[in-house]
Design an enzyme around this catalytic site. Structure first.
Site, PDB file in Angstrom:
ATOM      1  N   GLY A 170       6.638   0.124   3.440  1.00 31.57           N
ATOM      2  CA  GLY A 170       5.360  -0.156   2.791  1.00 31.57           C
ATOM      3  C   GLY A 170       5.571  -0.446   1.319  1.00 31.57           C
ATOM      4  O   GLY A 170       6.582  -1.043   0.940  1.00 31.57           O
ATOM      5  N   GLU A 171       4.621  -0.059   0.492  1.00 34.10           N
ATOM      6  CA  GLU A 171       4.603  -0.241  -0.969  1.00 34.10           C
ATOM      7  C   GLU A 171       4.940  -1.662  -1.405  1.00 34.10           C
ATOM      8  O   GLU A 171       5.429  -1.891  -2.511  1.00 34.10           O
ATOM      9  CB  GLU A 171       5.502   0.777  -1.679  1.00 34.10           C
ATOM     10  CG  GLU A 171       6.982   0.709  -1.441  1.00 34.10           C
ATOM     11  CD  GLU A 171       7.768   1.848  -2.103  1.00 34.10           C
ATOM     12  OE1 GLU A 171       8.823   1.571  -2.682  1.00 34.10           O
ATOM     13  OE2 GLU A 171       7.318   3.013  -2.036  1.00 34.10           O
ATOM     14  N   GLY A 172       4.663  -2.664  -0.560  1.00 37.72           N
ATOM     15  CA  GLY A 172       4.861  -4.054  -0.946  1.00 37.72           C
ATOM     16  C   GLY A 172       6.294  -4.529  -0.892  1.00 37.72           C
ATOM     17  O   GLY A 172       6.589  -5.643  -1.348  1.00 37.72           O
ATOM     18  N   GLU A 183       0.835  -1.204   0.000  1.00 34.11           N
ATOM     19  CA  GLU A 183       0.000   0.000   0.000  1.00 34.11           C
ATOM     20  C   GLU A 183       0.869   1.255   0.000  1.00 34.11           C
ATOM     21  O   GLU A 183       2.071   1.195   0.236  1.00 34.11           O
ATOM     22  CB  GLU A 183      -0.916   0.024   1.228  1.00 34.11           C
ATOM     23  CG  GLU A 183      -0.254  -0.375   2.545  1.00 34.11           C
ATOM     24  CD  GLU A 183       0.870   0.506   2.992  1.00 34.11           C
ATOM     25  OE1 GLU A 183       0.740   1.747   2.879  1.00 34.11           O
ATOM     26  OE2 GLU A 183       1.897  -0.018   3.467  1.00 34.11           O
TER      27      GLU A 183
END
Length: 338
Positions: free
Chosen positions: A302-304, A160
């Protein structure tokens, strides 16, 4: 009269179980491979887990996909983040240009990558003043997240991006698990002491504002969640229905998993935790959900990113199981008796 949330509850009731025959076939082959029994440790478990949820043996890792869900939050006007809201759109542009960390990780490990823009220029309502979403909008966003598996994938990683969403995640955990709200609040992208105090105050105010609507996990999601979290709930559920194993990223992504776990503890059986976040309460959350992280590298991006790193291990696990020679094929002597 049924409402939109009833459709979600019906889907949860229809979730398939793991394929025990596929897992048994993996175990049977594993016993013949050129290695001491159990010597690949958790990699052996991952191969069996993939097979059980894909419903086939050997499992595959041919179309892995990392999806990043991006949302914006009205609570940021309370000064809960070290970065301005403008970063949301700037980071989406960076993803598109291939300049983010997740782009490099996906390229390095041969993972597909897709970004979901969840009305990024229309923040959800400030959760300290009212519900983030109404029921219909919440379910529509969950349905949008279900599209993550629409094109076909054999392993889904969830990440996310959204300024302010560690505050949102902390509020969700506080509502689901109780205790002192401050326990669930961390520094996120790096707020200072005053920023941390503002985050705690925002979570406390949100819980007070929605005190009468926090007994139902879907109402918790609607009242306190962001669009990216609602979409990830949908993605996890759709993956289960389509028999796709899921790798969850960090503190914020795990909040989506926590909603489903509160609805049905078995709803995460097809999921693994990619990593242990540096965000303080993540370890306790994972323990409550029964998820053991694959890596612990002090990540808090974050961001996978953590999911992608973990997927490289799953890729290796599947390759070892599928590609290793058996003792008979390699002409290697089997272990003698005790």
């Amino acid at each position: 009269m049924s409402g939109p949330f009833d459709d979600i509850r019906n889907l949860i009731r229809s979730m398939p179980e793991a394929d025990a025959e596929a897992a048994a076939a993996v175990a049977e082959r594993d016993a013949t491979l050129t290695k001491p029994a159990g010597s690949l440790g958790r990699l052996e478990d991952l191969a069996a887990w993939c097979a059980a949820w894909q419903g086939k043996a050997p499992p595959s890792f041919d179309r892995p996909l990392v999806c990043v869900f991006a949302g914006s939050h009205g609570v940021t006007k309370k000064g809960v983040s070290a970065f301005p809201d403008a970063v949301n759109r700037q980071m989406l542009d960076n993803f598109a240009a291939g300049g983010a960390a997740i782009n490099q990780l996906c390229s390095a490990y041969g993972l597909g990558f897709k970004v979901f823009d969840l009305a990024l220029d229309m923040p959800t309502a400030d959760i300290t003043e009212g519900p983030a979403l109404d029921e219909r909008a919440c379910v529509a966003t969950m349905a949008f997240g279900m599209e993550a598996v629409a094109a076909g994938t054999d392993c889904l990683g969830l990440g996310e991006m959204g300024i302010g969403n560690t505050t949102i995640a902390a509020a969700l955990y506080a509502a689901l698990f109780g205790g002192d709200p401050a326990h669930w609040v961390g520094r996120g992208t790096g707020v200072d002491g005053e920023g941390l105090s503002r985050k705690v105050a925002a979570v406390e105010a949100a819980l007070a504002c929605h005190a009468g609507h926090l007994s139902d996990p879907l109402e918790v999601l609607r009242s306190l969640g962001g669009r990216e979290i609602a979409a990830m709930v949908g993605a996890i559920l759709a993956a289960r229905l389509q028999r796709v194993p899921v790798v969850i990223d960090g503190y914020v992504s795990t909040a989506a998993a926590a909603i489903l776990h509160a609805l049905d503890p078995s709803a995460l059986d097809h999921c693994v935790a990619g990593h242990l976040s540096a965000e303080g309460a993540h370890a306790e959350v994972l323990e409550r959900l029964g998820l053991k992280p694959l890596v612990s590298l002090g990540l808090r991006l974050g961001e996978g990113s953590g999911a992608a790193l973990a997927m490289s291990l799953i890729k290796g696990a599947v390759a070892c199981h599928s590609g290793m020679a058996t003792f008979a094929q390699a002409g290697v002597s089997v272990r003698s008796g005790a």
